[in-house]
Design a protein around this motif. Structure first.
Motif: not given
Length: 535
Positions: A513-518
């Protein structure tokens, strides 16, 4: 797992799925268990990946051996994702809506959909010190696609072009033979629309596809065979530097292994998971699924130039012989939904007014008898070895066997599989049709100008009536008349079945969830310029 509620197929499904589950269980290692020891806490929630690198580094699973990133020949979604982030087009796509937006061209105009004038951005810098982007780069890129020596499968995309002109360094004028309301897609950041630098192409020669140079947000840094691909941020990108400094694509072919790598924190984001059990496990563990529904239609391609597949009745019999919906429900309910057409359901010219082929083995036998194949026949389908023979393939094989069609499988590696399909050297093969522009599908796969190896019409399909309507649809300015013509094209194609739509594919890129805007766009690409990490 959802099972098919049909008495005449239940026993078959239970047997085949049971065998598949046995093989899956035998092939899993201890690390593939759903315990909290592999990157999840005691409650099964996703645990963050280990850090340590200076700056922001994103680790992404890449799912097959790369086959090159030259826009003139790039193929398959995993390679296209690299090219999409290295190169730019005159236009590109909004990640959320899929609408055309400016890229290297900051504006354009046309009065008749026949003469298009593009006004280019000034000051755009090529990666790796190749100087400023100008209109000369656009003309070189397009003429290179058309050059027979390049042997690009996308050359036919420019068949409607009368001339390319560059009145000055920042203006490009493209004159078409006939009006094309979809032309902005042709010059978008995809395949033939991606702009290359002449000096880089000439200096690198055959290695250009392994060391591409573009104007996009990320530069190609390095590649280790069978291991990883590294992109680094293009500091002089015209929209400003991307948030992430480095992207490391780890080549992990097996979906279960990729899921374990994510759970163990070895990668932050997984480019595509196409295995139902792995998706369920990651979903249950609390990972972000980053989904795109009905992103593209998967089809079965028939080589209509060979017997017995040159007979429409044989192709229709094949469609009736298999319970396509039942197979999807039994094997991949998360990944697939029903498809009755070549176009995805969200496309504005999509129509449901096409022939449908319900599961009807008796009708299949009748059609085979009419075609002179009462005793059936044997046929070979090529498959990508990295995917293997799937549960769906085995079930289809059993359905076909019941009406007399003996389907054999031949496994080849990804590079050979791509070559076979691009040259049209197969009896039966599969393909996915990601597209935003309807012509990316209808022209590319149905028009005779695109018959392989000149284009993507691997079925070698040629129907003059359809061709006339297709060309009229592209030229039509009135949107209602245009939709009507496209509907007629779809009806003919689904009547003659050079391709059987198998299912509408859903796409998933699971990650932390810390990888944003995928965001997956309708071409199944992610614009990594928009992606950020916030641990």
């Amino acid at each position: 797992m959802t099972h098919i509620n049909r008495k005449h197929t239940a026993a078959l499904f239970i047997l085949m799925i049971g065998i598949a589950m046995m093989f899956t269980a035998c092939s899993q290692t201890g690390g593939g268990s759903n315990s909290g020891a592999s990157g999840a806490d005691s409650e099964g929630n996703a645990a963050p990946a280990a850090g340590g690198e200076a700056g922001k580094v994103l680790k992404v699973r890449f799912y097959d051996d790369p086959s090159g990133f030259d826009p003139a020949s790039v193929f398959r979604i995993e390679n296209e994702n690299i090219a999409f982030n290295v190169f730019s087009g005159l236009t590109t796509y909004d990640s959320e809506s899929g609408q055309i937006i400016p890229d290297l061209a900051e504006s354009w105009e046309t009065e008749d959909n026949k003469t298009w004038t593009f006004h280019l951005r000034q000051g755009v810098q090529w990666q790796k010190g190749y100087g400023e982007f100008t209109s000369a780069d656009v003309l070189y890129s397009y003429e290179r696609i058309l050059d027979s020596a390049t042997a690009s499968p996308y050359a036919a995309e420019f068949n409607n072009v009368e001339s390319f002109e560059a009145p000055d360094d920042y203006t490009v004028v493209i004159r078409l033979k006939d009006p094309d309301s979809n032309f902005l897609h042709v010059v978008a950041n995809f395949h033939q629309g991606q702009i290359v630098k002449k000096e880089a192409v000439e200096e690198l020669g055959d290695q250009f596809k392994w060391s591409p140079v573009g104007t996009g947000p990320y530069m190609f840094d390095s590649m280790k065979v069978n291991s990883e691909i590294v992109l680094v941020r293009h500091e002089e990108y015209f929209r400003g530097p991307a948030p992430i400094e480095k992207i490391i694509f780890s080549i992990i072919k097996d979906d279960d292994t990729a899921a374990i790598a994510l759970q163990n924190g070895e990668v932050d984001l997984v480019m595509r998971i196409n295995r139902q059990e792995a998706l369920v496990r990651l979903q249950d563990a609390g990972f972000e699924m980053n989904a795109l529904y009905d992103r593209a239609v998967n089809v079965k391609m028939f080589n209509t130039s060979i017997k017995p597949l040159d007979d429409i009745r044989v192709r229709q019999a094949w469609a009736h012989a298999v319970d396509w919906t039942g197979i999807s429900e039994a094997t991949n309910p998360l990944l697939e939904s029903e498809a009755f057409n070549l176009l995805p359901k969200w496309m504005d010219v999509y129509t449901e007014n096409v022939p449908r082929y319900e599961y009807n083995p008796e009708r299949a036998k009748e059609l085979l008898k009419e075609a002179g194949f009462e005793n059936g026949f044997t046929i070979t389908q090529h498959l990508n070895a990295s995917n293997g023979v799937t549960d769906s393939d085995q079930l289809e094989q059993e359905f076909l066997k019941a009406v007399g069609i003996d389907l054999q499988f031949e496994l080849v590696d990804a590079a050979v599989y791509n070559q076979i399909r691009n040259k049209g050297e197969f009896e039966v093969a599969g393909r996915q049709l990601p597209a935003v522009n309807p012509d990316m599908i209808l022209f590319s796969y149905l028009h005779p100008d695109n018959i392989a190896p000149k284009g993507l019409n691997g079925a070698r399909y040629n129907n003059p009536e359809l061709t006339v309507k297709l060309e009229a649809a592209r030229a039509e300015i009135d949107p209602d008349k245009r939709r009507e013509l496209y509907a007629e094209v779809q009806h003919i194609a689904m009547s003659e079945l050079p391709y059987i739509p198998l299912y509408s594919a859903n796409g998933y890129w699971p990650g932390y969830d810390y990888v944003m805007n995928v965001t997956l766009n309708p071409l199944s690409q992610v614009n990594f310029y928009e992606v950020d990490i916030n641990k």
